[in-house]
Design a protein around this motif. Structure first.
Motif, PDB file in Angstrom:
ATOM      1  N   VAL A  62      10.304  -9.598  -2.378  1.00  0.00           N
ATOM      2  CA  VAL A  62       9.412  -9.991  -1.285  1.00  0.00           C
ATOM      3  C   VAL A  62       8.491  -8.808  -1.006  1.00  0.00           C
ATOM      4  CG1 VAL A  62       9.210 -10.670   1.130  1.00  0.00           C
ATOM      5  CG2 VAL A  62      11.080 -11.577  -0.255  1.00  0.00           C
ATOM      6  N   LEU A  63       7.167  -9.070  -0.966  1.00  0.00           N
ATOM      7  CA  LEU A  63       6.188  -8.028  -0.655  1.00  0.00           C
ATOM      8  C   LEU A  63       5.763  -8.126   0.797  1.00  0.00           C
ATOM      9  CD1 LEU A  63       3.913  -8.256  -3.827  1.00  0.00           C
ATOM     10  CD2 LEU A  63       5.781  -6.655  -3.403  1.00  0.00           C
ATOM     11  N   THR A  64       5.311  -7.020   1.364  1.00  0.00           N
ATOM     12  CA  THR A  64       4.813  -7.019   2.739  1.00  0.00           C
ATOM     13  C   THR A  64       3.612  -6.105   2.843  1.00  0.00           C
ATOM     14  OG1 THR A  64       5.394  -6.650   5.070  1.00  0.00           O
ATOM     15  CG2 THR A  64       6.358  -5.146   3.454  1.00  0.00           C
ATOM     16  N   SER A 100      -0.127 -12.054  -7.123  1.00  0.00           N
ATOM     17  CA  SER A 100       0.429 -12.187  -8.481  1.00  0.00           C
ATOM     18  C   SER A 100       1.684 -13.056  -8.498  1.00  0.00           C
ATOM     19  CB  SER A 100       0.751 -10.801  -9.074  1.00  0.00           C
ATOM     20  OG  SER A 100      -0.423 -10.032  -9.183  1.00  0.00           O
ATOM     21  N   GLY A 101       1.762 -13.999  -7.584  1.00  0.00           N
ATOM     22  CA  GLY A 101       2.879 -14.942  -7.576  1.00  0.00           C
ATOM     23  C   GLY A 101       4.073 -14.521  -6.752  1.00  0.00           C
ATOM     24  N   PHE A 102       4.041 -13.363  -6.101  1.00  0.00           N
ATOM     25  CA  PHE A 102       5.185 -12.903  -5.318  1.00  0.00           C
ATOM     26  C   PHE A 102       5.047 -13.355  -3.859  1.00  0.00           C
ATOM     27  CE2 PHE A 102       4.794  -9.806  -8.773  1.00  0.00           C
ATOM     28  CZ  PHE A 102       6.078  -9.876  -9.303  1.00  0.00           C
ATOM     29  N   PRO A 103       6.167 -13.709  -3.199  1.00  0.00           N
ATOM     30  CA  PRO A 103       6.106 -14.061  -1.773  1.00  0.00           C
ATOM     31  C   PRO A 103       5.598 -12.877  -0.958  1.00  0.00           C
ATOM     32  CG  PRO A 103       8.213 -14.709  -2.736  1.00  0.00           C
ATOM     33  CD  PRO A 103       7.521 -13.859  -3.764  1.00  0.00           C
ATOM     34  N   LEU A 104       4.816 -13.181   0.077  1.00  0.00           N
ATOM     35  CA  LEU A 104       4.204 -12.128   0.905  1.00  0.00           C
ATOM     36  C   LEU A 104       4.571 -12.346   2.360  1.00  0.00           C
ATOM     37  CD1 LEU A 104       2.207  -9.742   1.341  1.00  0.00           C
ATOM     38  CD2 LEU A 104       0.412 -11.466   1.617  1.00  0.00           C
ATOM     39  N   LEU A 105       5.069 -11.305   3.008  1.00  0.00           N
ATOM     40  CA  LEU A 105       5.358 -11.303   4.441  1.00  0.00           C
ATOM     41  C   LEU A 105       4.325 -10.406   5.119  1.00  0.00           C
ATOM     42  CD1 LEU A 105       7.269 -12.101   6.778  1.00  0.00           C
ATOM     43  CD2 LEU A 105       8.568 -10.031   6.294  1.00  0.00           C
ATOM     44  N   HIS A 106       3.497 -11.000   5.993  1.00  0.00           N
ATOM     45  CA  HIS A 106       2.405 -10.248   6.622  1.00  0.00           C
ATOM     46  C   HIS A 106       2.939  -9.336   7.725  1.00  0.00           C
ATOM     47  CE1 HIS A 106      -1.018 -12.276   4.704  1.00  0.00           C
ATOM     48  NE2 HIS A 106      -0.320 -13.390   4.800  1.00  0.00           N
ATOM     49  N   LYS A 107       2.442  -8.094   7.758  1.00  0.00           N
ATOM     50  CA  LYS A 107       2.691  -7.181   8.879  1.00  0.00           C
ATOM     51  C   LYS A 107       1.676  -7.472   9.979  1.00  0.00           C
ATOM     52  CE  LYS A 107       4.429  -3.171   6.243  1.00  0.00           C
ATOM     53  NZ  LYS A 107       4.145  -1.756   5.912  1.00  0.00           N
ATOM     54  N   PRO A 108       2.086  -7.353  11.256  1.00  0.00           N
ATOM     55  CA  PRO A 108       3.441  -7.092  11.711  1.00  0.00           C
ATOM     56  C   PRO A 108       4.299  -8.348  11.612  1.00  0.00           C
ATOM     57  CG  PRO A 108       1.991  -7.395  13.592  1.00  0.00           C
ATOM     58  CD  PRO A 108       1.111  -7.447  12.364  1.00  0.00           C
ATOM     59  N   TYR A 109       5.587  -8.211  11.279  1.00  0.00           N
ATOM     60  CA  TYR A 109       6.452  -9.364  11.115  1.00  0.00           C
ATOM     61  C   TYR A 109       7.583  -9.311  12.142  1.00  0.00           C
ATOM     62  CZ  TYR A 109       8.770  -5.763   8.278  1.00  0.00           C
ATOM     63  OH  TYR A 109       9.328  -4.607   7.835  1.00  0.00           O
ATOM     64  N   SER A 110       8.108 -10.495  12.455  1.00  0.00           N
ATOM     65  CA  SER A 110       9.226 -10.594  13.388  1.00  0.00           C
ATOM     66  C   SER A 110      10.528 -10.629  12.612  1.00  0.00           C
ATOM     67  CB  SER A 110       9.096 -11.873  14.227  1.00  0.00           C
ATOM     68  OG  SER A 110       9.186 -13.020  13.389  1.00  0.00           O
ATOM     69  N   ALA A 111      11.639 -10.454  13.323  1.00  0.00           N
ATOM     70  CA  ALA A 111      12.950 -10.536  12.688  1.00  0.00           C
ATOM     71  C   ALA A 111      13.178 -11.926  12.105  1.00  0.00           C
ATOM     72  CB  ALA A 111      14.044 -10.206  13.710  1.00  0.00           C
ATOM     73  N   GLU A 112      12.692 -12.972  12.819  1.00  0.00           N
ATOM     74  CA  GLU A 112      12.882 -14.336  12.332  1.00  0.00           C
ATOM     75  C   GLU A 112      12.140 -14.558  11.014  1.00  0.00           C
ATOM     76  OE1 GLU A 112      13.697 -14.105  16.570  1.00  0.00           O
ATOM     77  OE2 GLU A 112      11.991 -13.486  15.350  1.00  0.00           O
ATOM     78  N   ASN A 113      10.884 -14.075  10.927  1.00  0.00           N
ATOM     79  CA  ASN A 113      10.122 -14.271   9.693  1.00  0.00           C
ATOM     80  C   ASN A 113      10.698 -13.465   8.532  1.00  0.00           C
ATOM     81  OD1 ASN A 113       8.327 -16.097  10.726  1.00  0.00           O
ATOM     82  ND2 ASN A 113       6.794 -14.587  11.282  1.00  0.00           N
ATOM     83  N   LEU A 114      11.208 -12.257   8.814  1.00  0.00           N
ATOM     84  CA  LEU A 114      11.844 -11.468   7.761  1.00  0.00           C
ATOM     85  C   LEU A 114      13.097 -12.168   7.254  1.00  0.00           C
ATOM     86  CD1 LEU A 114      12.166  -8.955   6.039  1.00  0.00           C
ATOM     87  CD2 LEU A 114      13.201  -7.795   7.995  1.00  0.00           C
ATOM     88  N   ALA A 115      13.916 -12.681   8.178  1.00  0.00           N
ATOM     89  CA  ALA A 115      15.129 -13.390   7.774  1.00  0.00           C
ATOM     90  C   ALA A 115      14.788 -14.624   6.945  1.00  0.00           C
ATOM     91  CB  ALA A 115      15.939 -13.787   9.013  1.00  0.00           C
ATOM     92  N   VAL A 158       0.850  -1.192   0.000  1.00  0.00           N
ATOM     93  CA  VAL A 158       0.000   0.000   0.000  1.00  0.00           C
ATOM     94  C   VAL A 158       0.885   1.241   0.000  1.00  0.00           C
ATOM     95  CG1 VAL A 158      -1.804   1.257   1.212  1.00  0.00           C
ATOM     96  CG2 VAL A 158      -1.805  -1.239   1.227  1.00  0.00           C
ATOM     97  N   MET A 159       0.956   1.911  -1.172  1.00  0.00           N
ATOM     98  CA  MET A 159       1.741   3.138  -1.312  1.00  0.00           C
ATOM     99  C   MET A 159       0.993   4.084  -2.250  1.00  0.00           C
ATOM    100  SD  MET A 159       5.701   1.784  -1.712  1.00  0.00           S
ATOM    101  CE  MET A 159       5.347   0.795  -3.156  1.00  0.00           C
ATOM    102  N   PRO A 160       1.185   5.397  -2.088  1.00  0.00           N
ATOM    103  CA  PRO A 160       0.548   6.323  -3.036  1.00  0.00           C
ATOM    104  C   PRO A 160       1.134   6.149  -4.424  1.00  0.00           C
ATOM    105  CG  PRO A 160       2.090   7.471  -1.593  1.00  0.00           C
ATOM    106  CD  PRO A 160       1.962   6.087  -1.062  1.00  0.00           C
ATOM    107  N   GLY A 161       0.289   6.366  -5.444  1.00  0.00           N
ATOM    108  CA  GLY A 161       0.747   6.176  -6.822  1.00  0.00           C
ATOM    109  C   GLY A 161       0.811   4.703  -7.165  1.00  0.00           C
TER     110      GLY A 161
END
Length: 678
Positions: free
Chosen positions: A628-630, A643-658, A605-608
C-alpha cells in the motif's frame, strides 16, 4: 536563581508550588541518578505514579537508543560541570509511547558546597514540534524567504530556502542575526523600519539587498504582518521576502532604452533605413527586457501565493495548538473536551482541503479519469446545488440532447461545478437566477490572449445575474488567494481549482462578465469516446494467512516523526511493525527477514528511490507481498499514476488505514486496478 527562590519560601510552600505545576514535570534524583521525588505534572505527562518510579533509575524516561548511548549519565555530568544542562529530545511514557520533552537539569545543594542530587524540570513540546514540522514541510518548497518572529520581532523560525540561499543554518538567522546578511548600506534602514513596524504593530514593507551564499547581493522586497488573537494582542509576525533584482534591472534597462530611442530617433532622421534597422534591433532588446520584467512580476505572484499559504496554514495551526494547550490544563468537562477535540479534527480537515485546492491549482493532483456523460452528472447534483445556493437563488439546468462523452475525473468535475455555483451565489447576495447548461461545441473561442482552438468539446456554462466583475478583476480571477470577498468569507482558491482541473484535463475555462450585468464561466472538456485502459498487471495471488495471526507491517517513511506515529497507529490497530527510513533500508529489511512481513506500507516521496520505484522492485522480487502506497503530493504520482498499487491519501484516518490494509491482505498481492482511499 530558582534554587535560591525555592529555599527562601516558607516550609511546605515550595512543595505546594511544585505539585501545582501540572503542566511541568519536576523530579529529583540522587547522585546515582535514582528518582527521589515525582510531582503531579510528571505523572500527567508521563503516566507513572510516584509509587511506580521513586527508587528507580531516571533512565526509564529515556528512549532505548539514548539509554544505550549513555545520555542519562551524560546529562548529569553536564549539569554538575556547568550548573545546568538544557536539553530537548524524545522521552518515554509509561505506556511505551514517545514525546518531545524540553527542559533542564540542575544540581541540588544542601549548603554552599554540599550537593546532594539533581532536579529535572521538563515540558511536553510534542504539539509544538508537530506544528513546526508541518510549517517546515509546507514552506521549504517555496521559492522565497519565509520567516516567523516573536512579539518583539526576533526571528524564531525560517524556511529551508532562507537557509540555502544565504548559506547559513537556522540558528545563524534567528534573533536579529538576519541583519548581518543585509548590504551594509541598507542595514540601518532595514533595521529602523522593522523596529518601527514592531513598535506600532503595523504592516512592514521594505526593499533591500540580501547577501547570497556566494557573496553576491540581490534586491529583495520584504513584507511582514502581525498575527493577532481575538482580543487584538500580537501573537507573532509572519513575513516573506521575494527576489526582485531582475525586475529592478529590467526597469532600469527600459528607462535607458527609452532615452536612447528618443535620442536616436532625432539624430538618425537622415538615414531612415539605418534607423529602422537599428530601431528593430533595439525593440527586440526592449522585448527581452519586458520579458524579464514579466518574469519578475510572476515571482511577485509567487510571493503572494507564498504569503497566502503560510498565512492560512498558520491560522489553522493556531487553532490546533490552542486547543491542545487548553486540553493539557486538565479539569475540563466532557463537553469542553469534546469541543476542543472537534475543533482539532475540523481544522485538520480544512488543512487537507486547502492542500487539495493548492494541488488542483498547480495541476499536480492525481486524477482518476472515467468516461461519463457531463449532462447526467450535472442532473445528478442539481438537487444538491439548490441546497448549496439557498432559496433566494433560482436554479435552472439545460442539457442538450446527444451530448458527447468526456474522459475526466468525475469527482473533480462535480467539485468544479460546485465551486462555480458557490462563486455565483456569493455574487447574488439578494438572490437571482443561476443557469447551468451543457452543450456540444466545435471550437474553444479565444481566451486570455490565446487564439481559438478548433475541435470537439463539451461546454458547461454557469451563468448568474449577480454584480459582475470589472475587466481588471476578470484578469486576476483564477489567481490563487485572489478574492473580492470580505475577510473570512473565502480563501480565493475555488476558481483556481477549476482552472487547474481544466488545464490538467486538456481543457480550458473562460469567463465573460461586466459590472452589474452578471457573469458566465464556461468549462470546456475535450470529447472522448473511449477511455484508455491501464494494462492489467498479472501477479500471482498470495496464499491467505491463517486466521487470528497478528500481521507484521514494514513501514517505509523518511520522516521520523511521521514514521513513529504511523507505527504507533498500526500497533493500536493490532499490527506488529518495523520502520525503515528509506527504500534501501526497506529492501535490506526484506533481504534480512524474507518471511517476516505480511504487507509493506510505504510513502512515495523519499530521497533516492521513491515509493513507486520501491514497490515495483518488491513486486518483481516478491510478487506475493501486498503493498500500500501513501502520499500527500507527488509529481511522479500526478504524471504517471500509481502503477497499479493501492494509494492511501495523506492525511489519513485510522479507519482508512485499517480499510486499506484489510483489503490488500484479503486480496493478497493480486492487483487489477489501483484503489484510492481518501
Amino acid at each position: 536563581m530558582t534554587e535560591r527562590l525555592m529555599n527562601s519560601l516558607p516550609e511546605g510552600l515550595s512543595d505546594l508550588i511544585i505539585e501545582s505545576a501540572s503542566e511541568f514535570a519536576i523530579l529529583t534524583l540522587d547522585h546515582a541518578g535514582v528518582i527521589t521525588s515525582w510531582n503531579s505534572g510528571a505523572q500527567n505527562i508521563m503516566g507513572w505514579t510516584p509509587q511506580e518510579v521513586i527508587g528507580r533509575h531516571g533512565r526509564i524516561i529515556f528512549t532505548e537508543e539514548d539509554q544505550a548511548a549513555g545520555s542519562p549519565e551524560d546529562e548529569m555530568k553536564r549539569a554538575s560541570a556547568d550548573e545546568r544542562a538544557v536539553d530537548e529530545r524524545l522521552h518515554m511514557r509509561a505506556d511505551g509511547s514517545r514525546f518531545w520533552g524540553s527542559g533542564l537539569m540542575m544540581p541540588l545543594r544542601d549548603g554552599p558546597d554540599g550537593r546532594h542530587g539533581f532536579v529535572k524540570m521538563m515540558r511536553d513540546r510534542t504539539a509544538e514540534r508537530e506544528a513546526e514540522s508541518r510549517f517546515t514541510a509546507l514552506t521549504d518548497t517555496l521559492p522565497g524567504l519565509v520567516f516567523v518572529t516573536d512579539t518583539d520581532g526576533h526571528n524564531v523560525q525560517v524556511n529551508g530556502f532562507y537557509q540555502r540561499y544565504t548559506g547559513r543554518s537556522s540558528g545563524e538567522l534567528l534573533g536579529d542575526r538576519w541583519l548581518e546578511i543585509i548590504h551594509p548600506d541598507d542595514r540601518a534602514k532595514a533595521g529602523d523600519l522593522w523596529s518601527h513596524a514592531v513598535e506600532q504593530g503595523k504592516l512592514y514593507e521594505a526593499s533591500f539587498r540580501f547577501r547570497r551564499e556566494d557573496g553576491a547581493y540581490r534586491a529583495f522586497s520584504c513584507r511582514a504582518v502581525p498575527e493577532r488573537d481575538v482580543e487584538g494582542r500580537i501573537l507573532r509576525w509572519l513575513g516573506t521576502c521575494i527576489d526582485v533584482e531582475t525586475q529592478i534591472q529590467a526597469q532600469v534597462a527600459l528607462e535607458r532604452l527609452n532615452i536612447a530611442l528618443e535620442h536616436q530617433a532625432t539624430e538618425r532622421e537622415s538615414d531612415l533605413t539605418s534607423a529602422v534597422q537599428q530601431l528593430e534591433a533595439e525593440m527586440e532588446e526592449r522585448r527581452r527586457a519586458e520579458d524579464a520584467l514579466s518574469q519578475a512580476q510572476k515571482m511577485e505572484a509567487i510571493g503572494q501565493l507564498t504569503g497566502g499559504v503560510a498565512h492560512d496554514f498558520n491560522n489553522l495551526l493556531t487553532v490546533i495548538t490552542s486547543s491542545v494547550d487548553l486540553l493539557r490544563r486538565g479539569g475540563l468537562s466532557e463537553e469542553r473536551q469534546r469541543r476542543y477535540f472537534d475543533a482539532i479534527a475540523d481544522t485538520a480537515q480544512r488543512a487537507a482541503k486547502l492542500t487539495a485546492q493548492l494541488l488542483a491549482f498547480a495541476r499536480r493532483q492525481p486524477l482518476k479519469p472515467e468516461l461519463f456523460d457531463a449532462g447526467e452528472r450535472l442532473q445528478a447534483i442539481s438537487t444538491m446545488l439548490k441546497t448549496i445556493v439557498g432559496s433566494p437563488v433560482e436554479v435552472e439546468t439545460h442539457v442538450d440532447p446527444d451530448l458527447w462523452t468526456v474522459c475526466a475525473d468525475p469527482n473533480q468535475f462535480e467539485t468544479a461545478i460546485v465551486n462555480m455555483a458557490v462563486n455565483a451565489r456569493d455574487a447574488m447576495p439578494r438572490g437571482g437566477q443561476l443557469t447551468l447548461s451543457v452543450r456540444n461545441v466545435e471550437t474553444v473561442p479565444a481566451i486570455r490572449g490565446h487564439g481559438p482552438v478548433p475541435g470537439q468539446f463539451v461546454a458547461l456554462s454557469v451563468t448568474d445575474t449577480g454584480t459582475g466583475m470589472s475587466a481588471e478583476t476578470v484578469a486576476h480571477v483564477f489567481e490563487p488567494f485572489f478574492t473580492t470577498k470580505d475577510v473570512g468569507k473565502g480563501t480565493g482558491l475555488g476558481l483556481s481549482q477549476v482552472h487547474g482541473f481544466a488545464k490538467q484535463s486538456d481543457g480550458e475555462i473562460g469567463v465573460e462578465s461586466e459590472p452589474e450585468r452578471g457573469t458566465t464561466f464556461t468549462l470546456y472538456l475535450p470529447r472522448c469516446d473511449e477511455l484508455a485502459e491501464a494494462p492489467a498487471i498479472a501477479v500471482p495471488q498470495a496464499e491467505p494467512a491463517s486466521g487470528g495471526e497478528q500481521k507484521m507491517v514494514l513501514v517505509v517513511e523518511d520522516n521520523q516523526l511521521v514514521g513513529e506515529f504511523a507505527a504507533e497507529l498500526l500497533r493500536e490497530l493490532g499490527y506488529e511493525t518495523r520502520w525503515a527510513e528509506n527504500a534501501q533500508a526497506a529492501l535490506q529489511c526484506l533481504a534480512d527477514h524474507p518471511d517476516s512481513f505480511d504487507v509493506v506500507f510505504s510513502d512515495i516521496v523519499m530521497p533516492g528511490m521513491n515509493g513507486i520505484e520501491l514497490a515495483t522492485r518488491i513486486r518483481e522480487e516478491r510478487p506475493n507481498l501486498p503493498i500500500v502506497l501513501t502520499s500527500g503530493y507527488s509529481d511522479v504520482l500526478a504524471r504517471t499514476g500509481t502503477s497499479g498499487f493501492p494509494l492511501l491519501h495523506k492525511p489519513y484516518s485510522a479507519e482508512n488505514l485499517a480499510l486499506a490494509l484489510r483489503r490488500v491482505l484479503s486480496n493478497g498481492a493480486r492487483t487489477e486496478t489501483a484503489s484510492d482511499y481518501a
